[in-house]
Write a protein that holds these residues in place. Structure first.
Motif, short mmCIF file in Angstrom:
data_model
loop_
_atom_site.label_atom_id
_atom_site.label_comp_id
_atom_site.label_asym_id
_atom_site.label_seq_id
_atom_site.Cartn_x
_atom_site.Cartn_y
_atom_site.Cartn_z
N ARG A 44 0.79 -1.15 0.27
CA ARG A 44 0.02 -0.04 0.01
C ARG A 44 0.97 1.36 0.05
O ARG A 44 1.57 1.70 1.17
CB ARG A 44 -0.99 -0.26 1.44
CG ARG A 44 -2.20 -1.17 1.29
CD ARG A 44 -2.75 -1.13 2.82
NE ARG A 44 -2.03 -1.57 3.56
CZ ARG A 44 -1.77 -2.61 3.90
NH1 ARG A 44 -2.18 -3.81 3.24
NH2 ARG A 44 -0.79 -3.11 4.88
N GLY A 45 1.17 1.77 -1.33
CA GLY A 45 1.84 2.93 -1.22
C GLY A 45 3.42 2.56 -0.76
O GLY A 45 3.90 3.72 -0.21
N MET A 46 3.90 1.71 -1.20
CA MET A 46 5.38 1.10 -0.71
C MET A 46 6.24 1.81 -1.79
O MET A 46 6.08 1.80 -2.82
CB MET A 46 5.58 -0.26 -0.60
CG MET A 46 6.70 -0.85 0.12
SD MET A 46 6.61 -2.60 0.00
CE MET A 46 7.90 -3.03 1.23
N ARG A 47 7.49 2.14 -1.17
CA ARG A 47 8.67 2.80 -1.86
C ARG A 47 8.77 1.62 -2.88
O ARG A 47 9.19 0.69 -2.38
CB ARG A 47 9.65 3.37 -1.01
CG ARG A 47 9.50 4.72 -0.40
CD ARG A 47 10.61 5.15 0.39
NE ARG A 47 11.72 5.47 -0.35
CZ ARG A 47 12.98 4.76 -0.44
NH1 ARG A 47 12.99 3.82 0.43
NH2 ARG A 47 14.03 5.32 -1.16
N LEU A 48 9.60 2.03 -4.14
CA LEU A 48 9.99 0.90 -4.83
C LEU A 48 11.36 0.17 -4.31
O LEU A 48 11.37 -0.79 -4.34
CB LEU A 48 10.45 1.62 -6.23
CG LEU A 48 11.07 0.60 -7.29
CD1 LEU A 48 10.15 -0.51 -7.48
CD2 LEU A 48 11.37 1.38 -8.58
N ALA A 49 12.16 1.02 -3.66
CA ALA A 49 13.66 0.59 -3.31
C ALA A 49 13.25 -0.26 -2.00
O ALA A 49 13.79 -1.47 -1.85
CB ALA A 49 14.38 1.80 -2.88
N ASP A 50 12.33 -0.11 -1.14
CA ASP A 50 11.71 -0.82 -0.21
C ASP A 50 11.35 -2.13 -0.45
O ASP A 50 11.34 -3.23 -0.07
CB ASP A 50 10.79 -0.28 0.77
CG ASP A 50 11.48 1.02 1.53
OD1 ASP A 50 12.59 0.98 1.49
OD2 ASP A 50 10.57 1.82 1.97
N PHE A 51 10.40 -1.94 -1.68
CA PHE A 51 9.59 -3.21 -2.31
C PHE A 51 10.72 -4.04 -2.88
O PHE A 51 10.49 -5.49 -2.84
CB PHE A 51 8.61 -2.67 -3.43
CG PHE A 51 7.94 -3.60 -4.33
CD1 PHE A 51 6.88 -4.51 -3.53
CD2 PHE A 51 8.56 -4.14 -5.52
CE1 PHE A 51 6.33 -5.53 -4.37
CE2 PHE A 51 7.83 -5.28 -6.03
CZ PHE A 51 6.75 -5.75 -5.65
N LEU A 52 11.70 -3.62 -3.60
CA LEU A 52 12.72 -4.42 -4.25
C LEU A 52 13.61 -5.20 -3.05
O LEU A 52 13.96 -6.44 -3.41
CB LEU A 52 13.83 -3.73 -4.96
CG LEU A 52 13.11 -3.01 -6.53
CD1 LEU A 52 14.06 -2.18 -7.20
CD2 LEU A 52 12.33 -4.12 -7.32
N ALA A 53 13.88 -4.34 -2.00
CA ALA A 53 14.39 -5.15 -0.86
C ALA A 53 13.78 -6.14 -0.43
O ALA A 53 14.32 -7.54 0.04
CB ALA A 53 14.87 -4.08 0.39
N GLU A 54 12.36 -5.96 -0.40
CA GLU A 54 11.58 -7.19 0.21
C GLU A 54 11.46 -8.56 -0.95
O GLU A 54 11.89 -9.57 -0.45
CB GLU A 54 10.12 -6.65 0.38
CG GLU A 54 9.14 -7.54 1.07
CD GLU A 54 9.88 -8.01 2.64
OE1 GLU A 54 9.37 -8.99 3.13
OE2 GLU A 54 10.36 -7.19 3.26
#
Length: 327
Positions: free
Chosen positions: A259-269
């Motif tokens: 939900r509105g997650m930063r792309l960099a944080d999403f890729l880290a996940e």
């Protein structure tokens, strides 16, 4: 009340790992130096962690050599580069190769070792569900490891690394404990997610109640967490977690829900579910995305991003993937 527990098994300090890498490099470039080999033997024998770090470095070097053999000329190029550098620069080179995509080599790339030494474990990209003797359901996320100690005195799950989802019932007079390096969690007839990061443990309660027992909490008091609540537990504090940009338990269903997650944080996940490096350029790091993404094929997942965001995926190798702004 605190759980009965044996000494916690943990890996060597990252500084010790660096020393092991340094020894490996020195011996690699001075194979005939008998005195140096003897000094390394003394270092290895000085402490259990030294030998443990040495064995892990050797195992990872062998794995890396096997992977590089599939790339024509790569192994020779790495060898020549290492020999042409000073010891400090070579240490950085080897560390960089070993640490691809990770700031803490010991916490990410040694899943194999912890699969050998832990009671239950998963590899990168693997998820596993087991039922414990008392009926408790334990689900392990990618790259996770736990030790289980159930007897007449206690029911103890030690989270060595990674993330677990626990579903327990009030079927025993013996408390159910989940222990991490930041605190102890008492499950009380419910379902809760525990994720151990390097600096904190994240607790999310889906149903029921969980009591957090932190040795450093003010006054030594326990914190009771109810369904729908999330907490961060560090060595010196227990605090409510900020609003979530990701569903903490969706991984159990093979999903990432954002939900509105930063792309960099999403890729880290997403990077937790695949080997190697996965990242993006700084100019697109703050792009936001919301949606439901399936984890069984992370390459297909990345392809979806190109249809929803102005980005393109670049594969330098199978293990080095980066996203850039669409030209």
């Amino acid at each position: 009340m605190t759980p009965v527990t044996n000494a916690t098994r943990s890996g060597p300090d990252p500084q010790v790992v660096k020393q092991a890498i340094s020894w490996a490099l020195r011996l690699r470039n001075n194979r005939a130096n008998v005195r140096l080999h003897a000094q390394c033997e003394l270092w290895r024998e000085a402490h259990h962690d030294h030998e443990l770090a040495w064995q892990r470095v050797q195992a990872l070097q062998q794995e890396l050599s096997g992977q590089l053999s599939a790339v024509p000329g790569a192994h020779a190029a790495l060898e020549n580069s290492a020999q042409g550098l000073g010891r400090r620069q070579a240490l950085k080179l080897l560390s960089g190769v070993v640490l691809v995509g990770s700031a803490a080599w010991i916490s990410r790339d040694l899943t194999g070792w912890q699969r050998w030494t832990s009671d239950l474990a998963t590899a990168t990209g693997e998820r596993r569900s087991v039922q414990l003797p008392d009926g408790t359901r334990l689900q392990l996320n990618t790259g996770s490891a736990v030790d289980v100690d159930f007897n007449v005195q206690q029911r103890l799950i030690t989270l060595v690394r990674g993330e677990i989802l626990v579903t327990c019932g009030a079927v025993s007079s013996v408390p159910l404990w989940v222990k991490t390096r930041h605190g102890v969690f008492e499950g009380i007839d419910g379902k809760f997610n525990v994720r151990q990061d390097s600096d904190c443990t994240r607790l999310s309660v889906v149903s029921g109640n969980v009591a957090i027992h932190s040795p450093h909490a003010a006054g030594g008091l326990s914190t009771h967490v109810h369904a729908g609540e999330r907490y961060l537990v560090r060595q010196n504090q227990v605090i409510p977690a900020p609003p979530a940009d990701m569903d903490s338990g969706a991984w159990a269903d093979g999903l990432i829900v954002t939900r509105g997650m930063r792309l960099a944080d999403f890729l880290a996940e997403v990077g937790r579910y695949r080997h190697g490096y996965l990242g993006c350029s700084a100019d697109i790091a703050d792009l936001r995305l919301s949606g439901v993404f399936r984890l069984e094929d992370t390459d297909a997942l990345l392809a979806v991003l190109t249809r929803t965001l102005p980005v393109q995926v670049r594969y330098r190798t199978r293990w080095w993937v980066s996203l850039d702004r669409m030209a």
